[in-house]
Design a protein around this motif. Structure first.
Motif, short mmCIF file in Angstrom:
data_model
loop_
_atom_site.label_atom_id
_atom_site.label_comp_id
_atom_site.label_asym_id
_atom_site.label_seq_id
_atom_site.Cartn_x
_atom_site.Cartn_y
_atom_site.Cartn_z
N ALA A 127 0.85 -1.18 0.00
CA ALA A 127 0.00 0.00 0.00
C ALA A 127 0.90 1.24 0.00
CB ALA A 127 -0.94 -0.01 1.20
N ASN A 128 0.27 2.40 0.05
CA ASN A 128 1.01 3.66 -0.01
C ASN A 128 1.17 4.24 1.39
OD1 ASN A 128 1.09 3.64 -2.89
ND2 ASN A 128 -1.01 4.38 -2.93
N THR A 129 2.38 4.60 1.72
CA THR A 129 2.67 5.21 3.01
C THR A 129 3.30 6.57 2.76
OG1 THR A 129 4.77 3.99 3.01
CG2 THR A 129 2.95 3.04 4.26
N GLY A 188 1.69 5.50 14.00
CA GLY A 188 1.10 6.47 13.08
C GLY A 188 1.07 6.04 11.65
N ILE A 189 2.05 5.26 11.24
CA ILE A 189 2.12 4.84 9.85
C ILE A 189 0.89 4.02 9.47
CG2 ILE A 189 3.41 2.72 10.34
CD1 ILE A 189 4.90 3.11 7.75
N LEU A 190 0.31 3.28 10.40
CA LEU A 190 -0.87 2.46 10.09
C LEU A 190 -2.10 3.33 9.88
CD1 LEU A 190 -0.47 -0.63 12.45
CD2 LEU A 190 0.15 -0.41 10.05
N ASP A 191 -2.21 4.42 10.60
CA ASP A 191 -3.35 5.31 10.42
C ASP A 191 -3.18 6.15 9.16
OD1 ASP A 191 -5.83 6.23 11.12
OD2 ASP A 191 -5.10 7.82 12.43
N ASP A 192 -1.94 6.37 8.75
CA ASP A 192 -1.67 7.19 7.56
C ASP A 192 -1.67 6.39 6.27
OD1 ASP A 192 -1.35 9.35 9.23
OD2 ASP A 192 0.83 9.17 9.34
N ILE A 193 -1.53 5.08 6.35
CA ILE A 193 -1.37 4.26 5.16
C ILE A 193 -2.62 4.33 4.30
CG2 ILE A 193 -2.22 2.09 6.13
CD1 ILE A 193 0.22 0.73 4.79
N ARG A 194 -2.43 4.34 2.97
CA ARG A 194 -3.51 4.52 2.01
C ARG A 194 -3.47 3.45 0.93
NH1 ARG A 194 -4.62 7.53 5.58
NH2 ARG A 194 -5.29 9.72 5.46
N ASN A 195 -4.65 3.21 0.32
CA ASN A 195 -4.68 2.34 -0.85
C ASN A 195 -4.34 3.18 -2.09
OD1 ASN A 195 -7.03 3.75 -1.53
ND2 ASN A 195 -8.39 2.12 -0.85
#
Length: 258
Positions: A127-129, A188-195
């Motif tokens: 996914a996109n981080t 935080g990276i998990l809340d920020d991660i995007r498809n």
């Protein structure tokens, strides 16, 4: 000047020539239609082969991702259950919550913290981080991109006592929400991660008792209920796009850049 008279049999011959021309013309039309059909069929087969390859790649990517997460957790002494067919990482509720309670126990918080650490290591490959580059060590799969990760709360079929403050609907939803918060807080990276559509990857859902686990031979009623009480992390891969849609999107993007 006198008109030329038609000789015997000449009219039949002219009629035959006209019919021959018509037949040849129809044959050419048929050949053109056959060529167009063959070309369209070949394009459709190629498109289907491309979609099948992406679907296979998506399945391989998901299996690899789940195995990687499991190995990472097992290296830390955390045992989890993987359902490869459903793309689910399963956590037993008895390890996370007190009976009938939506809040994570201290042990449950520690376990979810370990899961969050593993997800932080693995998910950026799929996914996109924002602000983080994709590692060169990430595996490459056709169609291997994440569309969503759902944190699902599930309960057993036992009803709450009459007059109780909650019910299985609220319990499954609140447990999923609290698990989501424990995953993302401090990670935080998990809340920020995007498809790939720039949408948040992680979502939450509660299913109450409506999605029980598969029953095993010889399983007792108590064991069934214990298996049903769980948190599932469900990994959804992106669906392949048909070639015409890809071409249209590319054309629109190019037109927008001009």
């Amino acid at each position: 000047m006198s008109e030329r008279s038609t000789l015997p049999g000449e009219a039949d011959e002219n009629y035959f020539i006209s019919m021959t021309d018509l037949m040849i013309g129809m044959l050419f039309v048929f050949i053109i239609m056959l060529m167009a059909f063959t070309l369209n069929l070949r394009n459709a087969q190629q498109a289907q082969e491309s979609i099948n390859a992406e679907l296979t790649g998506a399945r391989q990517a998901r299996d690899h991702m789940l195995d990687n997460i499991r190995r990472t957790l097992e290296a830390r002494g955390v045992k989890v259950e993987i359902d490869r067919e459903s793309g689910v990482l399963r956590l037993k509720a008895d390890l996370l919550f007190e009976q009938g309670q939506p809040q994570l126990t201290r042990a449950g918080q520690a376990l979810i913290g370990q899961v969050a650490d593993a997800l932080t290591l693995v998910l950026p490959c799929y996914a996109n981080t924002p602000g983080h580059e994709r590692s060169a060590d990430c595996p490459v799969f056709s169609g291997g991109r994440l569309e969503a990760l759902y944190v699902e709360g599930h309960t057993d079929s036992d009803d709450f006592a009459p007059g109780a403050a909650g019910n299985n609907w609220s319990l499954s939803a609140e447990r999923a929400i609290n698990t989501f918060r424990a995953l993302t807080e401090g990670h935080g990276i998990l809340d920020d991660i995007r498809n790939d559509a720039s949408q948040p990857l992680i979502g939450v859902s509660g299913y109450e008792k409506r999605r029980p686990t598969a029953r095993l031979p010889g399983q007792t009623a108590a064991e069934m209920k214990r298996a049903d009480r769980r948190i599932d992390l469900r990994f959804i891969m992106s669906s392949p796009k048909p070639r015409p849609q890809i071409d249209m999107e590319r054309t629109l993007d190019e037109a927008g850049e001009e």
